[in-house]
Design an enzyme around this catalytic site. Structure first.
Site, mmCIF file in Angstrom:
data_model
loop_
_atom_site.group_PDB
_atom_site.id
_atom_site.type_symbol
_atom_site.label_atom_id
_atom_site.label_comp_id
_atom_site.label_asym_id
_atom_site.label_seq_id
_atom_site.Cartn_x
_atom_site.Cartn_y
_atom_site.Cartn_z
ATOM 1 N N LEU A 1 7.639 -0.765 -6.803
ATOM 2 C CA LEU A 1 8.085 -0.927 -5.418
ATOM 3 C C LEU A 1 7.470 -2.152 -4.755
ATOM 4 C CD1 LEU A 1 7.922 2.784 -4.171
ATOM 5 C CD2 LEU A 1 9.960 1.483 -4.824
ATOM 6 N N GLY A 2 6.256 -2.505 -5.185
ATOM 7 C CA GLY A 2 5.599 -3.657 -4.574
ATOM 8 C C GLY A 2 4.262 -3.954 -5.216
ATOM 9 N N ALA B 1 -2.885 -6.829 -3.241
ATOM 10 C CA ALA B 1 -4.027 -7.620 -3.684
ATOM 11 C C ALA B 1 -4.844 -6.891 -4.754
ATOM 12 C CB ALA B 1 -4.915 -7.947 -2.478
ATOM 13 N N PHE B 2 -4.896 -5.557 -4.702
ATOM 14 C CA PHE B 2 -5.758 -4.807 -5.609
ATOM 15 C C PHE B 2 -5.000 -3.875 -6.548
ATOM 16 C CE2 PHE B 2 -7.962 -5.299 -1.473
ATOM 17 C CZ PHE B 2 -8.829 -6.309 -1.865
ATOM 18 N N LYS C 1 -0.744 -1.955 -7.489
ATOM 19 C CA LYS C 1 0.703 -1.918 -7.350
ATOM 20 C C LYS C 1 1.151 -0.583 -6.769
ATOM 21 C CE LYS C 1 1.462 -5.003 -11.300
ATOM 22 N NZ LYS C 1 2.113 -5.173 -12.627
ATOM 23 N N VAL C 2 2.309 -0.618 -6.122
ATOM 24 C CA VAL C 2 2.942 0.601 -5.628
ATOM 25 C C VAL C 2 4.152 0.862 -6.502
ATOM 26 C CG1 VAL C 2 4.011 1.768 -3.670
ATOM 27 C CG2 VAL C 2 2.161 0.120 -3.275
ATOM 28 N N LYS D 1 0.435 4.477 -4.925
ATOM 29 C CA LYS D 1 -0.319 3.217 -4.890
ATOM 30 C C LYS D 1 -1.489 3.335 -5.863
ATOM 31 C CE LYS D 1 -1.433 1.479 -0.843
ATOM 32 N NZ LYS D 1 -2.185 1.253 0.431
ATOM 33 N N ASP E 1 -3.602 -2.790 13.212
ATOM 34 C CA ASP E 1 -2.769 -3.777 12.507
ATOM 35 C C ASP E 1 -1.289 -3.460 12.707
ATOM 36 O OD1 ASP E 1 -2.360 -6.072 11.055
ATOM 37 O OD2 ASP E 1 -2.479 -5.077 9.093
#
Length: 212
Positions: A45-46, A49-50, A52-53, A69, A164
């Site tokens: 899915l994406g 930085a650390f 993957k999803v 995740k 955020d």
């Protein structure tokens, strides 16, 4: 004339000790469970930085889909590990229709796997930029704002600040359905009562002018 330093071998040992200590840090009591025993991988899915999803489905119920995740422990600092732990703690106490649902965390020696609700829609940033989705009117915008404020009101009543808020962190459970808004990414969220808030957090282009 003397000098002080660490030999190459001792320095290597030191880095191995630090790495080993990080690998032993734990977030969950669900120790060393292979998520592939219960969930079947579907697609990526994406990328972050650390880690993957990925999209997974429950092997016992094919209709149940999850966004998982996966984070590598060896690639994060102690500070980043604490942020992840804090995010999980906050999400585990969130139960609101406009906040992404958290289902649990699994952990092995080298990875952290966070199970969350799978959202089929785009984020608000993509919806704004895609021409085929620029058909929303004032009623749609009011619905989006109303849902976002409902989510913020809920977390503020829990003494949590998100820190955020931006279009990329506002997703929809279904495409072209603005009534399914979900606030996501609580990585910078914090409890206002735990300690004084002097640090500046957020994404610069979306921060309040007085913070900058």
């Amino acid at each position: 004339m003397g000098c002080c330093g660490i030999s190459n071998s001792r320095e290597d040992d030191y880095h191995h000790m630090i790495k080993a200590a990080r690998l032993k840090r734990r977030i969950s009591e669900n120790k060393d469970i292979d998520i592939r025993k219960n969930y079947e991988y579907i697609s990526i899915l994406g990328n972050g930085a650390f880690g993957k999803v990925r999209l997974y489905q429950d092997k016992n119920n094919k209709k149940l889909l999850y966004a998982i995740k996966t984070l590598k422990k060896s690639g994060i600092t102690d500070y980043e590990f604490d942020l992840i732990k804090n995010e999980i703690e906050i999400l585990s106490n969130m139960d609101h229709p406009n906040i992404v649902k958290y289902f649990g965390v699994y952990e092995d020696e080298c990875h952290i796997h966070i199970l969350m609700e799978y959202l089929k829609g785009y984020d608000l940033s993509k919806i704004i930029t895609l021409k085929q989705y620029n058909s929303y009117d004032e009623k749609d915008i009011c619905e989006i704002i109303c849902q976002l404020l409902n989510a913020l009101n809920f977390i503020h009543n829990q003494n949590i600040i998100h820190r955020d808020i931006k279009p990329e962190n506002i997703l929809f459970a279904n495409k072209k359905d603005y009534s399914t808004l979900k606030l996501v990414d609580f990585g910078l969220a914090a409890n206002i009562h735990k300690k004084k808030r002097k640090s500046v957090f957020g994404t610069p282009y979306y921060m309040a002018p007085e913070m900058i």
